[in-house]
Write an enzyme that holds these catalytic residues in place. Structure first.
Site, PDB file in Angstrom:
ATOM      1  N   ASP A  29      44.025  40.489  33.385  1.00 24.21           N
ATOM      2  CA  ASP A  29      45.141  39.573  33.587  1.00 24.21           C
ATOM      3  C   ASP A  29      45.499  39.385  35.063  1.00 24.21           C
ATOM      4  OD1 ASP A  29      45.746  39.113  30.750  1.00 24.21           O
ATOM      5  OD2 ASP A  29      46.218  41.249  30.737  1.00 24.21           O
ATOM      6  N   GLY A  81      42.970  45.499  30.157  1.00 29.20           N
ATOM      7  CA  GLY A  81      44.151  45.148  29.378  1.00 29.20           C
ATOM      8  C   GLY A  81      43.911  43.958  28.472  1.00 29.20           C
ATOM      9  N   SER A  91      38.011  38.066  33.581  1.00 31.51           N
ATOM     10  CA  SER A  91      38.519  39.274  34.217  1.00 31.51           C
ATOM     11  C   SER A  91      39.643  39.818  33.359  1.00 31.51           C
ATOM     12  CB  SER A  91      39.017  38.945  35.634  1.00 31.51           C
ATOM     13  OG  SER A  91      39.503  40.105  36.280  1.00 31.51           O
ATOM     14  N   GLU A 128      46.737  35.742  40.067  1.00 32.62           N
ATOM     15  CA  GLU A 128      46.387  35.183  41.380  1.00 32.62           C
ATOM     16  C   GLU A 128      46.214  33.672  41.304  1.00 32.62           C
ATOM     17  OE1 GLU A 128      43.179  36.793  43.578  1.00 32.62           O
ATOM     18  OE2 GLU A 128      43.656  38.882  43.138  1.00 32.62           O
TER      19      GLU A 128
END
Length: 566
Positions: free
Chosen positions: A219, A251, A217, A224
């Site tokens: 950052d 990002g 994914s 999380e």
């Protein structure tokens, strides 16, 4: 689960490949093509056997090998057997400058005897030897001590299907899934369904089932996961679970940083994903600094990347509307925000890092072997305290944790002794502890005299970052490392022109912004900081996620977590 990679593994010495193997095999598709193959502890060398004087020679470095398998042929009538090795060497990009990792599959057919079983046994012998030799030859940086994920490892891969342009799942199946199969890495794929799903999952998961947690994914999902691990009662053990990153967002700052730390040539997009997948298959684990962040509401968060206020935070949040275009969203957000540049009023203070004195010219530096602490989550941290938990409320924002750890003196990343003060209190058979940020006073208290207070109160941006990259194409701290124990504090004061600010960010693409000589840009290496916004409205982000607006302070904890890197 892991071992110090600097120490010899007795099991490999007993069972692993030692010496040199030599054999002659044919091509997988054409029996008329014959090859002599030799395997050493560092390379697989292939020579074509031919009647012509010249011999074609190919050498594969085993640091580039992720796995090898033995198998029978697709035709049941074929009495031969096969072994296939998978390499990801650096090769020149097609129609582009530079080099990048590219997949190379090298296979051979074994037909040395008439018995089919002997053929398969010989293929398995070669496949096993290649796997074991390549396992001992993983890319390492000089002077860095690594741990190593055991093999075969069990990996939980968390994928956010909506990250970036919504293509994370397709990127995984198209580029990473095959690599994991080649490296015989068993994994379980978990698709997150809502915000904080990953946080809730790792907070409750039986982590003994997993040798590593990998995030596919941007950052935000790793943010999380880290905070979910730190909210567990067994946080000291949980945060030692190796964490991996596969870029699937817009990002991808940590992925770009990990790639940079491996001393590999610059890479973006699918090439960056391939590089991070390769490092995951190799399974080397280093230390990762975390930063403890306190908000005005007394909530505490743990951050691995950045704390931002002003221009950078505005661009990060306001560019969410352009997420569908991928990484270019930040450029679009930058141009929009430059058109209406804001100035923020606030107070900034920090605890600077004391630079070690330079040795006299001509002196000889004596190096000592690095120590391998039993509990890296404590032993690598700067001065901190573990004190009894005054309350059994495990949902408290202060992360009160139960632990049975009983060591007292530890060592930080600079090999300086650090004392972790503990005052245990027996509760239900355990000792309730709270990790205290000893460098930080209460937010309602003045900063100590040892801190530096910035005189300016008008800022365009304040950015605290602890990785080399702030995005795939923003090389923010060229000299940073994942475990250097530093917060790199940048701030830009009011008065800078729009063109000058744009030049800074364009220079940051090549890590050249500090050489611009901009009088409005300040860079400091710090261990702790406090930011107190005076402007009534604004945005503060932690690892790119918007948090409560108001006073905030932070402290570094070197080596608190572990990161799969190379």
């Amino acid at each position: 689960m892991e071992q110090d990679a600097s120490e010899p593994d007795p099991s490999r010495q007993r069972n692993g490949f030692v010496g040199t193997l030599y054999g002659e095999f044919t091509d997988t598709l054409d029996d008329s093509l014959r090859f002599s193959v030799s395997l050493t502890e560092s390379a697989l060398t292939i020579r074509r056997i031919s009647s012509s004087p010249g011999r074609t020679k190919v050498v594969f470095d085993l640091t580039d090998c992720v796995g090898c398998r033995a198998h029978r042929g697709p035709d049941g009538a074929d009495v031969g057997a096969y072994f296939t090795a998978y390499f990801y060497p650096f090769k020149r990009r097609w129609m582009a400058a530079g080099v990048a990792r590219q997949r190379v599959e090298q296979g051979f057919r074994v037909a040395l005897a008439r018995e089919p079983l002997a053929h398969l046994q010989e293929a398995e012998r070669w496949a096993r030897a290649i796997r074991e030799a390549s396992g001992m030859q993983a890319p390492r940086r000089d002077g860095v001590t690594y741990m190593e994920v055991r093999r075969p490892c069990r990996v939980m891969i968390l994928v956010n299907p909506h990250s970036g342009r919504g293509q994370a799942l397709q990127l995984f199946t198209g580029h990473v899934q095959g690599m994991l199969t080649e490296a015989t890495v068993p994994y379980t794929l978990v698709t997150t369904e809502h915000q904080n799903h990953a946080r809730e999952l790792v907070r409750k998961a039986d982590l003994s089932q997993w040798d590593a947690l990998v995030i596919m994914s941007g950052d935000g999902l790793l943010f999380e996961v880290i905070n979910g691990l730190m909210e567990r009662e067994d946080w000291q053990d949980a945060i030692q679970t190796p964490l991996g990153i596969l870029p699937g967002g817009s990002g991808n700052a940590l992925a770009a940083s990990v790639h940079h730390y491996s001393q590999s040539p610059p890479a973006w997009n699918e090439e960056l994903l391939l590089s991070c997948g390769f490092m995951l298959c190799k399974g080397l684990v280093g230390s990762l600094d975390l930063v403890s962040i306190h908000l005005a509401s007394r909530q505490r968060l743990f951050s691995f990347l950045s704390l931002a206020w002003g221009f950078v935070a505005d661009v990060d949040i306001e560019s969410e509307k352009y997420r569908h275009v991928g990484a270019i969203r930040f450029l679009m957000g930058t141009l929009v925000r430059l058109a209406s540049l804001r100035v923020y009023q606030g107070k900034l203070a920090y605890l600077p890092v004391e630079e070690p004195p330079r040795p006299p010219k001509g002196s000889v530096k004596t190096s000592q072997p690095p120590s391998t602490p039993q509990h890296p989550s404590l032993c690598s941290s700067l001065p901190c305290q573990l004190i009894p938990d005054p309350s059994p409320n495990q949902n408290s924002p202060h992360n009160r944790i139960t632990t049975n750890c009983n060591h007292n003196t530890v060592t930080n990343s600079s090999n300086n002794p650090v004392t972790a003060t503990k005052r245990p209190e027996t509760q239900g058979g355990g000792k309730s502890m709270t990790l205290v940020d000893s460098l930080l006073p209460g937010l309602d208290q003045p900063v100590p005299e040892s801190w530096t207070v910035v005189k300016e109160e008008d800022f365009v941006l304040v950015l605290a970052v602890y990785q080399s990259h702030l995005a795939e194409d923003l090389w923010t701290v060229p000299g940073a490392m994942a475990d250097d124990g530093l917060i790199h504090l940048f701030y830009v004061t009011a008065g800078i022109s729009r063109p000058a600010l744009l030049r800074l960010f364009l220079a940051m693409e090549k890590g050249a912004h500090l050489a611009c000589g901009c009088p409005y840009l300040v860079h400091e290496k710090v261990k702790a900081l406090r930011l107190e916004p005076i402007s009534p409205q604004g945005v503060i982000t932690v690892d790119g996620e918007m948090v409560e607006y108001g006073p905030v302070q932070a402290q570094i904890h070197p080596g608190l977590a572990r990161l799969i890197c190379g």
